[in-house]
Design a protein around this motif. Structure first.
Motif, PDB file in Angstrom:
ATOM      1  N   LEU A  44     113.539  51.525  57.001  1.00 52.67           N
ATOM      2  CA  LEU A  44     112.543  52.124  57.559  1.00 52.67           C
ATOM      3  C   LEU A  44     112.150  53.367  56.637  1.00 52.67           C
ATOM      4  CD1 LEU A  44     113.763  52.375  61.381  1.00 52.67           C
ATOM      5  CD2 LEU A  44     112.337  51.220  60.473  1.00 52.67           C
ATOM      6  N   VAL A  45     113.106  54.126  55.635  1.00 54.64           N
ATOM      7  CA  VAL A  45     112.693  55.088  54.963  1.00 54.64           C
ATOM      8  C   VAL A  45     112.247  54.375  53.356  1.00 54.64           C
ATOM      9  CG1 VAL A  45     113.279  57.172  53.728  1.00 54.64           C
ATOM     10  CG2 VAL A  45     114.174  56.808  56.272  1.00 54.64           C
ATOM     11  N   GLY A  46     113.308  53.649  52.807  1.00 50.76           N
ATOM     12  CA  GLY A  46     112.770  52.893  51.665  1.00 50.76           C
ATOM     13  C   GLY A  46     111.857  51.878  51.595  1.00 50.76           C
ATOM     14  N   GLY A  47     111.448  51.232  52.564  1.00 55.17           N
ATOM     15  CA  GLY A  47     110.358  50.492  52.552  1.00 55.17           C
ATOM     16  C   GLY A  47     109.019  51.085  52.441  1.00 55.17           C
ATOM     17  N   PRO A  48     108.700  51.976  53.152  1.00 47.48           N
ATOM     18  CA  PRO A  48     107.419  52.815  52.899  1.00 47.48           C
ATOM     19  C   PRO A  48     107.530  53.545  51.464  1.00 47.48           C
ATOM     20  CG  PRO A  48     107.983  53.122  55.116  1.00 47.48           C
ATOM     21  CD  PRO A  48     109.430  52.491  54.577  1.00 47.48           C
ATOM     22  N   ILE A  61     111.200  66.324  51.935  1.00 49.50           N
ATOM     23  CA  ILE A  61     111.747  66.785  53.214  1.00 49.50           C
ATOM     24  C   ILE A  61     111.757  65.922  54.454  1.00 49.50           C
ATOM     25  CG2 ILE A  61     111.687  68.663  55.072  1.00 49.50           C
ATOM     26  CD1 ILE A  61     111.072  70.549  52.807  1.00 49.50           C
ATOM     27  N   TRP A  62     110.567  65.340  54.371  1.00 43.44           N
ATOM     28  CA  TRP A  62     110.244  64.055  55.431  1.00 43.44           C
ATOM     29  C   TRP A  62     111.287  63.070  55.128  1.00 43.44           C
ATOM     30  CZ3 TRP A  62     104.878  61.362  55.577  1.00 43.44           C
ATOM     31  CH2 TRP A  62     104.890  60.598  56.657  1.00 43.44           C
ATOM     32  N   GLY A  63     111.433  62.455  54.129  1.00 42.09           N
ATOM     33  CA  GLY A  63     112.393  61.440  53.848  1.00 42.09           C
ATOM     34  C   GLY A  63     113.693  61.895  54.001  1.00 42.09           C
ATOM     35  N   TRP A  64     114.246  63.098  53.692  1.00 44.05           N
ATOM     36  CA  TRP A  64     115.476  63.458  53.800  1.00 44.05           C
ATOM     37  C   TRP A  64     115.940  63.574  55.167  1.00 44.05           C
ATOM     38  CZ3 TRP A  64     120.551  63.977  52.981  1.00 44.05           C
ATOM     39  CH2 TRP A  64     121.036  64.996  53.600  1.00 44.05           C
ATOM     40  N   LEU A  65     114.996  63.933  56.160  1.00 36.51           N
ATOM     41  CA  LEU A  65     115.485  64.115  57.654  1.00 36.51           C
ATOM     42  C   LEU A  65     115.349  62.616  58.291  1.00 36.51           C
ATOM     43  CD1 LEU A  65     113.232  67.244  58.949  1.00 36.51           C
ATOM     44  CD2 LEU A  65     115.889  66.992  58.758  1.00 36.51           C
ATOM     45  N   ALA A  66     114.649  61.949  57.764  1.00 42.71           N
ATOM     46  CA  ALA A  66     114.459  60.392  58.292  1.00 42.71           C
ATOM     47  C   ALA A  66     115.995  59.728  57.884  1.00 42.71           C
ATOM     48  CB  ALA A  66     113.369  59.575  57.673  1.00 42.71           C
ATOM     49  N   ALA A  67     116.162  59.958  56.583  1.00 38.14           N
ATOM     50  CA  ALA A  67     117.573  59.213  56.030  1.00 38.14           C
ATOM     51  C   ALA A  67     118.821  59.788  56.619  1.00 38.14           C
ATOM     52  CB  ALA A  67     117.520  59.399  54.430  1.00 38.14           C
ATOM     53  N   ALA A  68     118.899  61.070  57.003  1.00 43.42           N
ATOM     54  CA  ALA A  68     120.086  61.672  57.560  1.00 43.42           C
ATOM     55  C   ALA A  68     120.328  61.137  58.846  1.00 43.42           C
ATOM     56  CB  ALA A  68     119.875  63.082  57.668  1.00 43.42           C
ATOM     57  N   ALA A  69     119.443  60.472  59.651  1.00 40.99           N
ATOM     58  CA  ALA A  69     119.875  59.853  60.896  1.00 40.99           C
ATOM     59  C   ALA A  69     120.683  58.748  60.578  1.00 40.99           C
ATOM     60  CB  ALA A  69     118.697  59.370  61.713  1.00 40.99           C
TER      61      ALA A  69
END
Length: 356
Positions: free
Chosen positions: A335-339, A210-218
């Motif tokens: 920003l999402v895939g790197g971490p 959920i954390w990654g999904w909300l970040a990638a959605a932007a």
């Protein structure tokens, strides 16, 4: 394809009839477009599951029955079989019969749409013309609130009043939740099975999803990455207002970011449902996702602020043909895939999931 076109035209006529009597036409147009997109995805899924039986039974049926493949493909929609028989029927009589049936159904569908259009659409157009002088379009206003909230409110209204913006910005975020839910409804081993296994084994796995999904959605929605470009040649109106750069930036960020969260929320709920997260863990994922989504949205908005594209000729080009949309996606990947990649690497080196 007269029958499918007639059905699509019938849906459009009914939608126009409902929308024309409302003052929020653009809003209902955008919502109708999103619902039509969801309906198209759902119909593709359910049409692929019309045929029952195993693969062996299907092969036997195709090999032993005449026109087995055509009957299999046209199951649920006989006109497609009639069109094939009209061109390559086993006998002239059967070919003429199929052609006559196809022509009768096409004519009935065409005249049905014409009749509904005359009774529904023309009356709506006449009533709209008679009452058009009484309905004045309300202009977007920046007054009545703080500058940041006013800019955010105008940004949200601009997205809803321009259906092409709402459909392009929210459509991508709605496709993924449907794919997740539909994969859960199948009996095959796939993404849903992996998600259920990971979520049942480690609840924090679902929180990270959920954390990654909300970040990638932007980055996927392209709304923050085109917030300034969508103003086009009307950007001078903001420049003429007593707004600081900080207030303009935060207002755009709040407006576009809230729309991203609205579009990504169904996906987060779908993940929580598939992974079977508890409400507390789902809420934790939402809180972490909101903070990271704001960061990604701010980075995408900064790109568009530094190099806005203001000389577009059609509203659709402001999002679809804007290079900043691609740059925003790349930023979200970094920003999402790197971490995420670093976390996977740490797991392969023996680190615990909770520590990562």
């Amino acid at each position: 394809p007269v029958v499918p076109l007639a059905l699509a035209a019938l849906v459009v006529v009914l939608l126009m009839r409902v929308v024309s009597t409302s003052r929020k036409r653009d809003f209902f147009t955008a919502v109708g477009g999103l619902l039509a997109l969801a309906l198209a995805i759902g119909s593709q899924y359910f049409s692929s599951r019309v045929v029952g039986g195993s693969d062996a039974e299907m092969l036997v049926r195709l090999a032993t029955q005449a026109y087995g493949l055509s009957e299999l493909v046209s199951k649920g929609y006989p006109p497609s079989l009639w069109s094939m028989l009209a061109m390559a029927g086993p006998s002239p009589a059967r070919a003429l019969g199929a052609l006559a049936a196809l022509g009768a159904v096409a004519a009935a569908a065409f005249y049905g749409v014409v009749a509904v259009g005359n009774r529904v659409f023309l009356r709506a157009a006449q009533s709209t013309g008679e009452n058009g002088s009484r309905r004045a379009s309300k202009a977007l206003s920046l007054g009545g609130s703080t500058p940041i909230l006013s800019v955010a409110r105008v940004e949200r209204k601009l997205l809803w009043r321009t259906p092409i913006y709402a459909i392009n910005g929210l459509g991508t975020l709605l496709i993924i939740p449907f794919a997740v839910i539909l994969s859960q409804l199948t009996d095959e081993q796939g993404i849903a099975a992996a998600l259920v296994f990971g979520g049942s084994a480690r609840p924090l796995f679902g929180v990270c999803l959920i954390w990654g999904w909300l970040a990638a959605a932007a980055g996927l929605s392209t709304m923050p990455a085109t917030a300034v470009s969508r103003e086009g040649r009307c950007l001078w109106m903001y420049l003429a207002l007593p707004l600081t750069g900080r207030e303009f930036f935060l207002g755009k960020l709040l407006g576009a970011g809230s729309m991203v969260v609205l579009g990504a929320l169904p996906g987060a709920l779908a993940i929580a449902y598939v992974v079977k997260l508890s409400p507390a863990m789902a809420l934790l994922g939402l809180m972490l996702g909101l903070s990271t989504s704001a960061l990604v949205s701010a980075a995408c908005l900064a790109i568009d602020l530094l190099r806005p594209w203001l000389d577009w000729t059609e509203p659709a080009r402001a999002m679809k043909s804007n290079v900043n949309s691609l740059l925003g996606m790349l930023v979200s990947v970094v920003l999402v895939g790197g971490p995420a990649a670093l976390g996977v690497y740490a797991l392969t080196q023996g680190a615990s999931f909770e520590a990562v």
